[in-house]
Scaffold this motif. Structure first.
Motif, mmCIF file in Angstrom:
data_model
loop_
_atom_site.group_PDB
_atom_site.id
_atom_site.type_symbol
_atom_site.label_atom_id
_atom_site.label_comp_id
_atom_site.label_asym_id
_atom_site.label_seq_id
_atom_site.Cartn_x
_atom_site.Cartn_y
_atom_site.Cartn_z
ATOM 1 N N GLY A 138 0.810 -1.210 0.000
ATOM 2 C CA GLY A 138 0.000 0.000 0.000
ATOM 3 C C GLY A 138 0.848 1.266 0.000
ATOM 4 O O GLY A 138 2.025 1.255 -0.373
ATOM 5 N N TRP A 139 0.262 2.364 0.423
ATOM 6 C CA TRP A 139 0.904 3.691 0.470
ATOM 7 C C TRP A 139 1.474 3.843 1.863
ATOM 8 O O TRP A 139 0.751 4.063 2.830
ATOM 9 C CB TRP A 139 -0.151 4.743 0.149
ATOM 10 C CG TRP A 139 0.294 6.153 -0.011
ATOM 11 C CD1 TRP A 139 -0.168 7.228 0.708
ATOM 12 C CD2 TRP A 139 1.219 6.704 -0.959
ATOM 13 N NE1 TRP A 139 0.415 8.389 0.269
ATOM 14 C CE2 TRP A 139 1.271 8.095 -0.759
ATOM 15 C CE3 TRP A 139 2.015 6.140 -1.954
ATOM 16 C CZ2 TRP A 139 2.085 8.930 -1.518
ATOM 17 C CZ3 TRP A 139 2.825 6.983 -2.706
ATOM 18 C CH2 TRP A 139 2.847 8.345 -2.480
ATOM 19 N N THR A 140 2.792 3.689 1.979
ATOM 20 C CA THR A 140 3.442 3.647 3.285
ATOM 21 C C THR A 140 4.847 4.217 3.193
ATOM 22 O O THR A 140 5.315 4.562 2.100
ATOM 23 C CB THR A 140 3.464 2.195 3.820
ATOM 24 O OG1 THR A 140 3.945 2.193 5.162
ATOM 25 C CG2 THR A 140 4.332 1.290 2.949
ATOM 26 N N PHE A 142 -4.659 4.432 -3.790
ATOM 27 C CA PHE A 142 -3.732 4.620 -2.670
ATOM 28 C C PHE A 142 -4.419 4.080 -1.421
ATOM 29 O O PHE A 142 -5.407 4.636 -0.958
ATOM 30 C CB PHE A 142 -3.395 6.102 -2.492
ATOM 31 C CG PHE A 142 -2.601 6.689 -3.620
ATOM 32 C CD1 PHE A 142 -1.222 6.800 -3.527
ATOM 33 C CD2 PHE A 142 -3.228 7.137 -4.770
ATOM 34 C CE1 PHE A 142 -0.479 7.351 -4.569
ATOM 35 C CE2 PHE A 142 -2.500 7.695 -5.814
ATOM 36 C CZ PHE A 142 -1.114 7.798 -5.713
ATOM 37 N N LYS A 143 -3.870 2.986 -0.855
ATOM 38 C CA LYS A 143 -4.449 2.371 0.346
ATOM 39 C C LYS A 143 -3.491 2.568 1.507
ATOM 40 O O LYS A 143 -2.302 2.255 1.395
ATOM 41 C CB LYS A 143 -4.704 0.879 0.116
ATOM 42 C CG LYS A 143 -5.789 0.621 -0.911
ATOM 43 C CD LYS A 143 -6.075 -0.862 -1.044
ATOM 44 C CE LYS A 143 -7.197 -1.060 -2.031
ATOM 45 N NZ LYS A 143 -8.317 -1.767 -1.471
ATOM 46 N N TYR A 144 -4.035 3.071 2.620
ATOM 47 C CA TYR A 144 -3.234 3.347 3.805
ATOM 48 C C TYR A 144 -4.181 3.541 4.992
ATOM 49 O O TYR A 144 -5.373 3.802 4.804
ATOM 50 C CB TYR A 144 -2.367 4.590 3.587
ATOM 51 C CG TYR A 144 -3.162 5.809 3.175
ATOM 52 C CD1 TYR A 144 -3.661 6.700 4.128
ATOM 53 C CD2 TYR A 144 -3.446 6.062 1.831
ATOM 54 C CE1 TYR A 144 -4.407 7.800 3.742
ATOM 55 C CE2 TYR A 144 -4.191 7.157 1.445
ATOM 56 C CZ TYR A 144 -4.666 8.031 2.408
ATOM 57 O OH TYR A 144 -5.408 9.113 2.027
ATOM 58 N N PRO A 145 -3.657 3.454 6.217
ATOM 59 C CA PRO A 145 -4.513 3.719 7.377
ATOM 60 C C PRO A 145 -4.918 5.198 7.410
ATOM 61 O O PRO A 145 -4.062 6.084 7.344
ATOM 62 C CB PRO A 145 -3.625 3.376 8.578
ATOM 63 C CG PRO A 145 -2.499 2.578 8.033
ATOM 64 C CD PRO A 145 -2.329 2.983 6.600
ATOM 65 N N GLN A 194 7.283 7.807 0.118
ATOM 66 C CA GLN A 194 5.951 8.193 -0.337
ATOM 67 C C GLN A 194 5.976 9.274 -1.412
ATOM 68 O O GLN A 194 5.306 10.297 -1.325
ATOM 69 C CB GLN A 194 5.085 8.597 0.841
ATOM 70 C CG GLN A 194 4.705 7.366 1.656
ATOM 71 C CD GLN A 194 3.690 7.673 2.711
ATOM 72 O OE1 GLN A 194 4.032 8.223 3.733
ATOM 73 N NE2 GLN A 194 2.461 7.310 2.443
ATOM 74 N N LYS A 195 6.750 8.995 -2.440
ATOM 75 C CA LYS A 195 6.814 9.841 -3.628
ATOM 76 C C LYS A 195 6.661 8.940 -4.838
ATOM 77 O O LYS A 195 7.354 7.938 -4.954
ATOM 78 C CB LYS A 195 8.152 10.586 -3.708
ATOM 79 C CG LYS A 195 8.371 11.602 -2.608
ATOM 80 C CD LYS A 195 9.752 12.216 -2.683
ATOM 81 C CE LYS A 195 9.775 13.285 -3.736
ATOM 82 N NZ LYS A 195 10.995 14.107 -3.698
ATOM 83 N N LEU A 196 5.748 9.308 -5.722
ATOM 84 C CA LEU A 196 5.512 8.510 -6.921
ATOM 85 C C LEU A 196 5.433 9.437 -8.118
ATOM 86 O O LEU A 196 4.613 10.357 -8.140
ATOM 87 C CB LEU A 196 4.202 7.720 -6.794
ATOM 88 C CG LEU A 196 3.723 6.991 -8.050
ATOM 89 C CD1 LEU A 196 4.709 5.889 -8.450
ATOM 90 C CD2 LEU A 196 2.331 6.420 -7.834
ATOM 91 N N ALA A 197 6.299 9.216 -9.094
ATOM 92 C CA ALA A 197 6.277 9.956 -10.360
ATOM 93 C C ALA A 197 6.030 8.942 -11.468
ATOM 94 O O ALA A 197 6.706 7.916 -11.536
ATOM 95 C CB ALA A 197 7.589 10.689 -10.591
ATOM 96 N N ILE A 198 5.044 9.238 -12.319
ATOM 97 C CA ILE A 198 4.726 8.326 -13.420
ATOM 98 C C ILE A 198 4.525 9.115 -14.705
ATOM 99 O O ILE A 198 4.323 10.329 -14.677
ATOM 100 C CB ILE A 198 3.467 7.478 -13.132
ATOM 101 C CG1 ILE A 198 2.226 8.382 -12.965
ATOM 102 C CG2 ILE A 198 3.676 6.589 -11.919
ATOM 103 C CD1 ILE A 198 0.924 7.613 -12.904
ATOM 104 N N ASN A 199 4.573 8.412 -15.811
ATOM 105 C CA ASN A 199 4.259 8.981 -17.113
ATOM 106 C C ASN A 199 3.018 8.270 -17.627
ATOM 107 O O ASN A 199 3.007 7.053 -17.753
ATOM 108 C CB ASN A 199 5.420 8.812 -18.097
ATOM 109 C CG ASN A 199 5.151 9.505 -19.403
ATOM 110 O OD1 ASN A 199 4.579 10.596 -19.436
ATOM 111 N ND2 ASN A 199 5.552 8.893 -20.499
#
Length: 164
Positions: free
Chosen positions: A32-34, A56-59, A114-119
């Protein structure tokens, strides 16, 4: 009559097939998102297209998700926007191009976590170079066997075969 029916079938295929083959990506798969997770490695080898979704799954209350531009992403500066913070946030990739996401809680972003860069590619676009090998999509991801235009051509061929 035959040509009209062909046009109707083609129009229906063009409308419905792009969304029916959209992929849902659970960001970080089972993790998940952690924090302490390499999201760039997770994204490597994946092809993101317009119409796909990121989940994005997180508590709830522990993290959040901001979408920003490159500067905000690099500097971990939350934009003047309300973050996504439900713990099960879904973002539909609506336009092609670079997209940047990060967590605005504490130092989660500043420490490189917790950083995500995509194209994001257009529906009919494929990457110019082969992607680097990476982890396979999560089991929650849909299989994207072909693009919408391929399905439309297949339907048109079937129609023309049986209409003749």
């Amino acid at each position: 009559m035959g040509l009209n029916l062909f046009l109707v079938i083609f129009a229906i295929a063009a409308i419905f097939f792009p969304t029916s083959f959209a992929t849902e990506f659970i960001v970080g798969d089972e993790s998940g998102w952690t924090i302490n997770y390499d999201y760039q490695a997770w994204a490597a080898g994946k092809k993101f297209h317009v119409g796909d979704t990121l989940v994005f799954k997180y508590p709830r209350g522990v993290h959040n998700v901001f979408k920003g531009n490159l500067t905000a992403f690099q500097q971990c500066q939350a934009p003047f926007a309300v973050p996504l913070a439900t713990g099960n946030d879904t973002i539909t990739l609506a336009t092609p191009g670079k997209k940047w996401y990060f967590c605005g809680v504490g130092s989660h972003c500043m420490t490189g976590n917790q950083k995500l860069a995509i194209n994001v590619l257009d529906v009919f676009q494929s990457p110019s170079a082969a992607p680097a090998p990476g982890p396979s999509p999560s089991s929650a991801s849909a299989f994207k066997p072909f693009h919408a235009w391929t399905a439309a051509v297949a339907l048109a061929t079937l129609f023309l075969t049986f209409a003749a």
